[in-house]
Design a protein around this motif. Structure first.
Motif, PDB file in Angstrom:
ATOM      1  N   GLN A 250      35.085  44.487  44.283  1.00  0.00           N
ATOM      2  CA  GLN A 250      36.051  45.741  44.417  1.00  0.00           C
ATOM      3  C   GLN A 250      35.759  46.825  43.375  1.00  0.00           C
ATOM      4  O   GLN A 250      36.043  47.923  43.534  1.00  0.00           O
ATOM      5  CB  GLN A 250      37.399  45.212  44.397  1.00  0.00           C
ATOM      6  CG  GLN A 250      38.349  46.066  44.702  1.00  0.00           C
ATOM      7  CD  GLN A 250      38.260  46.601  46.097  1.00  0.00           C
ATOM      8  OE1 GLN A 250      37.980  45.876  46.815  1.00  0.00           O
ATOM      9  NE2 GLN A 250      38.309  47.758  46.174  1.00  0.00           N
ATOM     10  N   VAL A 253      33.442  49.064  44.877  1.00  0.00           N
ATOM     11  CA  VAL A 253      34.001  49.807  45.832  1.00  0.00           C
ATOM     12  C   VAL A 253      34.826  50.863  45.308  1.00  0.00           C
ATOM     13  O   VAL A 253      34.727  51.901  45.873  1.00  0.00           O
ATOM     14  CB  VAL A 253      34.772  48.725  46.912  1.00  0.00           C
ATOM     15  CG1 VAL A 253      35.467  49.625  47.906  1.00  0.00           C
ATOM     16  CG2 VAL A 253      33.782  47.960  47.472  1.00  0.00           C
ATOM     17  N   ASP A 254      35.743  50.487  44.436  1.00  0.00           N
ATOM     18  CA  ASP A 254      36.466  51.632  43.786  1.00  0.00           C
ATOM     19  C   ASP A 254      35.811  52.714  43.374  1.00  0.00           C
ATOM     20  O   ASP A 254      36.201  54.098  43.166  1.00  0.00           O
ATOM     21  CB  ASP A 254      37.343  50.925  42.895  1.00  0.00           C
ATOM     22  CG  ASP A 254      38.347  50.068  43.369  1.00  0.00           C
ATOM     23  OD1 ASP A 254      38.658  49.864  44.280  1.00  0.00           O
ATOM     24  OD2 ASP A 254      38.784  49.192  42.544  1.00  0.00           O
ATOM     25  N   HIS A 255      34.545  52.559  42.719  1.00  0.00           N
ATOM     26  CA  HIS A 255      33.693  53.752  42.337  1.00  0.00           C
ATOM     27  C   HIS A 255      32.841  54.394  42.993  1.00  0.00           C
ATOM     28  O   HIS A 255      31.910  54.833  42.843  1.00  0.00           O
ATOM     29  CB  HIS A 255      32.960  53.046  40.922  1.00  0.00           C
ATOM     30  CG  HIS A 255      33.872  53.007  39.790  1.00  0.00           C
ATOM     31  ND1 HIS A 255      34.477  51.699  39.608  1.00  0.00           N
ATOM     32  CD2 HIS A 255      34.012  53.647  38.518  1.00  0.00           C
ATOM     33  CE1 HIS A 255      35.282  51.784  38.581  1.00  0.00           C
ATOM     34  NE2 HIS A 255      34.839  52.760  37.869  1.00  0.00           N
ATOM     35  N   GLU A 256      33.215  54.039  44.569  1.00  0.00           N
ATOM     36  CA  GLU A 256      32.489  54.639  45.608  1.00  0.00           C
ATOM     37  C   GLU A 256      31.009  54.414  45.624  1.00  0.00           C
ATOM     38  O   GLU A 256      30.196  55.391  45.952  1.00  0.00           O
ATOM     39  CB  GLU A 256      32.659  56.143  45.539  1.00  0.00           C
ATOM     40  CG  GLU A 256      34.244  56.536  45.687  1.00  0.00           C
ATOM     41  CD  GLU A 256      34.666  57.995  45.685  1.00  0.00           C
ATOM     42  OE1 GLU A 256      33.677  58.579  45.548  1.00  0.00           O
ATOM     43  OE2 GLU A 256      35.665  58.405  45.805  1.00  0.00           O
ATOM     44  N   VAL A 257      30.662  53.253  45.289  1.00  0.00           N
ATOM     45  CA  VAL A 257      28.953  53.039  45.391  1.00  0.00           C
ATOM     46  C   VAL A 257      28.940  52.528  46.717  1.00  0.00           C
ATOM     47  O   VAL A 257      29.555  51.788  47.273  1.00  0.00           O
ATOM     48  CB  VAL A 257      28.727  51.896  44.408  1.00  0.00           C
ATOM     49  CG1 VAL A 257      27.223  51.416  44.525  1.00  0.00           C
ATOM     50  CG2 VAL A 257      29.046  52.146  43.001  1.00  0.00           C
ATOM     51  N   GLU A 258      27.900  53.457  47.344  1.00  0.00           N
ATOM     52  CA  GLU A 258      27.510  53.085  48.597  1.00  0.00           C
ATOM     53  C   GLU A 258      26.651  51.923  48.865  1.00  0.00           C
ATOM     54  O   GLU A 258      25.796  51.652  48.420  1.00  0.00           O
ATOM     55  CB  GLU A 258      26.293  54.259  48.974  1.00  0.00           C
ATOM     56  CG  GLU A 258      27.371  55.600  49.256  1.00  0.00           C
ATOM     57  CD  GLU A 258      28.303  55.606  50.580  1.00  0.00           C
ATOM     58  OE1 GLU A 258      28.017  54.606  51.341  1.00  0.00           O
ATOM     59  OE2 GLU A 258      29.259  56.157  50.318  1.00  0.00           O
ATOM     60  N   GLU A 262      22.700  52.662  47.806  1.00  0.00           N
ATOM     61  CA  GLU A 262      22.504  52.963  46.396  1.00  0.00           C
ATOM     62  C   GLU A 262      22.598  51.523  45.595  1.00  0.00           C
ATOM     63  O   GLU A 262      21.889  51.480  44.712  1.00  0.00           O
ATOM     64  CB  GLU A 262      24.055  53.497  45.934  1.00  0.00           C
ATOM     65  CG  GLU A 262      24.185  55.204  46.301  1.00  0.00           C
ATOM     66  CD  GLU A 262      25.295  55.328  45.636  1.00  0.00           C
ATOM     67  OE1 GLU A 262      24.829  56.415  44.466  1.00  0.00           O
ATOM     68  OE2 GLU A 262      26.375  55.600  46.031  1.00  0.00           O
ATOM     69  N   SER A 347      33.382  57.360  38.831  1.00  0.00           N
ATOM     70  CA  SER A 347      32.026  57.830  39.373  1.00  0.00           C
ATOM     71  C   SER A 347      31.911  59.344  39.418  1.00  0.00           C
ATOM     72  O   SER A 347      33.017  60.124  39.360  1.00  0.00           O
ATOM     73  CB  SER A 347      31.830  57.361  40.818  1.00  0.00           C
ATOM     74  OG  SER A 347      32.809  57.746  41.619  1.00  0.00           O
ATOM     75  N   ARG A 349      29.869  62.766  41.358  1.00  0.00           N
ATOM     76  CA  ARG A 349      28.902  63.266  42.475  1.00  0.00           C
ATOM     77  C   ARG A 349      27.396  63.723  41.720  1.00  0.00           C
ATOM     78  O   ARG A 349      27.591  64.579  40.768  1.00  0.00           O
ATOM     79  CB  ARG A 349      29.544  64.188  43.279  1.00  0.00           C
ATOM     80  CG  ARG A 349      30.444  63.477  44.120  1.00  0.00           C
ATOM     81  CD  ARG A 349      29.810  62.663  45.429  1.00  0.00           C
ATOM     82  NE  ARG A 349      30.824  61.808  45.963  1.00  0.00           N
ATOM     83  CZ  ARG A 349      30.492  61.006  46.908  1.00  0.00           C
ATOM     84  NH1 ARG A 349      29.092  61.004  47.509  1.00  0.00           N
ATOM     85  NH2 ARG A 349      31.337  60.195  47.457  1.00  0.00           N
ATOM     86  N   CYS A 353      24.907  62.137  45.846  1.00  0.00           N
ATOM     87  CA  CYS A 353      24.891  60.669  45.920  1.00  0.00           C
ATOM     88  C   CYS A 353      26.061  60.198  44.852  1.00  0.00           C
ATOM     89  O   CYS A 353      26.181  60.615  43.739  1.00  0.00           O
ATOM     90  CB  CYS A 353      23.798  59.955  45.483  1.00  0.00           C
ATOM     91  SG  CYS A 353      22.344  60.228  46.535  1.00  0.00           S
ATOM     92  N   ALA A 354      27.122  59.116  45.240  1.00  0.00           N
ATOM     93  CA  ALA A 354      28.017  58.750  44.547  1.00  0.00           C
ATOM     94  C   ALA A 354      26.948  57.831  43.384  1.00  0.00           C
ATOM     95  O   ALA A 354      26.279  57.118  43.396  1.00  0.00           O
ATOM     96  CB  ALA A 354      28.896  57.719  45.031  1.00  0.00           C
TER      97      ALA A 354
END
Length: 372
Positions: A250, A253-258, A262, A347, A349, A353-354
């Motif tokens: 999580q 996920v919370d830090h928007e890692v793809e 990624e 994160s 941009r 890319c995140a």
């Protein structure tokens, strides 16, 4: 046996060519000659599969007992290739994908499951990857009725893999220190080695019935490795300088890692494919049992020939000339897994890319790595 491989110099195609040579077959490869040197011992034909004159020349160089097509992505182009070779080859093996089944991984899937519905005359912009692959299958079946073998693999690993999934993790492991990785180390990682895929495909070709279409789901055995096995092997291959630290999915996920793009091979729980969901219904030839059960992680990760010299990180040495040039540690690549789990910050941009900002072991911020 005379084998024509469309492609034949890189990854899957190279594995089929190598397997054919190992069996003593007469192997011809048809490619543009731009990506990588062909294997010694093959007959090389230069041309573009979208050019009708080049296809006619490749067909005239036959006849062939079988064609192996590993680089067909656009139905319209695959239709041209298959039509040109239909009168010059006995059988056609097409390497497709599990993505031709739209309900996977949500529902149990086998070779009788509903398909994407791709069309045989579609162009490159008419659908997504799975839809186009389904259309390619139809194009091949139309040109070679009753003489087709279709392989539908999931995640393929092994030598000459140009996707650099394993390379990325090896690069991070070679840096040493605490290495934050997401998820559960016991999560099944279902893969098939490219060498097993090629051996299986050629074995099927030699005994395939000529009066029916044969589709084979070949995702690899569900118990042939885990996420932890894979990462342990990456650390071992780089002199064991990194310390794996597993943290909750999580946070990533919370830090928007793809997922997957990624952090290669990582899928958070909501996207994880449940083990056992792929159920091949076809009977596997006895000689191809290895394609379902071989585990590569016990020695070193697939696609890596050497990453450490005398216990010190050196460079990632791919098995191809391109790999040796492109996989040096001095280069920045698509992703860099975070170094310390306690250091993750919001994160930012970076070139679309995140990225996760993370602290090194010395407490200083590391620069976001440039994407490819």
């Amino acid at each position: 046996m005379k084998l024509l491989v469309i492609g034949g110099s890189v990854f899957v195609g190279r594995a089929f060519a190598a397997q054919g040579l190992r069996r003593g077959w007469e192997v011809t490869v048809f490619n543009r000659g731009r990506t990588q040197a062909d294997l010694p011992g093959v007959r090389a034909l230069r041309g573009d599969r979208s050019d009708e004159a080049d296809l006619a020349a490749a067909a005239a160089a036959g006849p062939y007992d079988a064609v192996v097509d590993v680089c067909g992505y656009v139905p319209r182009e695959v239709a041209k290739s298959a039509a040109a070779l239909a009168g010059h080859a006995t059988a056609y093996l097409f390497v497709s994908t599990v993505n031709v089944y739209p309900h996977f991984p949500a529902l149990p899937t086998d070779e009788s499951s509903p398909r994407q519905g791709g069309t045989a005359d579609a162009g490159p912009q008419d659908g997504d990857y799975g839809w186009l692959k389904d259309g390619c299958e139809k194009a091949v079946r139309r040109a070679f009725p009753g003489r087709v073998v279709v392989l539908q693999p999931g995640l393929i690993v092994g030598p000459h893999d140009r996707a650099r999934r394993t390379t990325a993790w090896l690069r991070r492991a070679a840096r040493g220190g605490p290495m934050a990785v997401p998820g559960d180390p016991h999560r099944p990682l279902r893969v098939i080695d490219v060498r097993d895929l090629a051996a299986f495909g050629l074995e099927v070709l030699t005994g395939a019935p000529k009066d029916d279409v044969e589709d084979y789901l070949v995702p690899g055995a569900p118990d042939n490795g885990s996420w932890g096995d894979y990462l342990d092997a990456c650390v071992a291959a780089t002199a064991g300088r990194a310390e794996l630290v597993y943290i909750d999915d999580q946070l990533f996920v919370d830090h928007e890692v793809e997922p997957w793009t990624e952090l290669p091979l990582w899928l958070p729980p909501r996207n994880t494919r449940p083990p056992g969901r792929l159920r091949a219904r076809r009977r596997w030839p006895p000689a191809c049992a290895a394609a379902r059960s071989r585990t590569r992680y016990a020695t070193r990760p697939p696609g890596c020939s050497r990453l450490a010299v005398k216990g010190k990180p050196s460079r990632i040495t791919g098995t191809s000339a391109r790999g040796r040039r492109s996989c040096r540690l001095r280069k920045s690549r698509r992703f860099s897994p975070p170094t310390r789990p306690s250091s993750l910050k919001p994160s930012e941009r970076h070139h679309g890319c995140a990225r996760i900002r993370c602290l090194t072991s010395t407490g200083s911020r590391s620069r976001p790595r440039q994407p490819l």
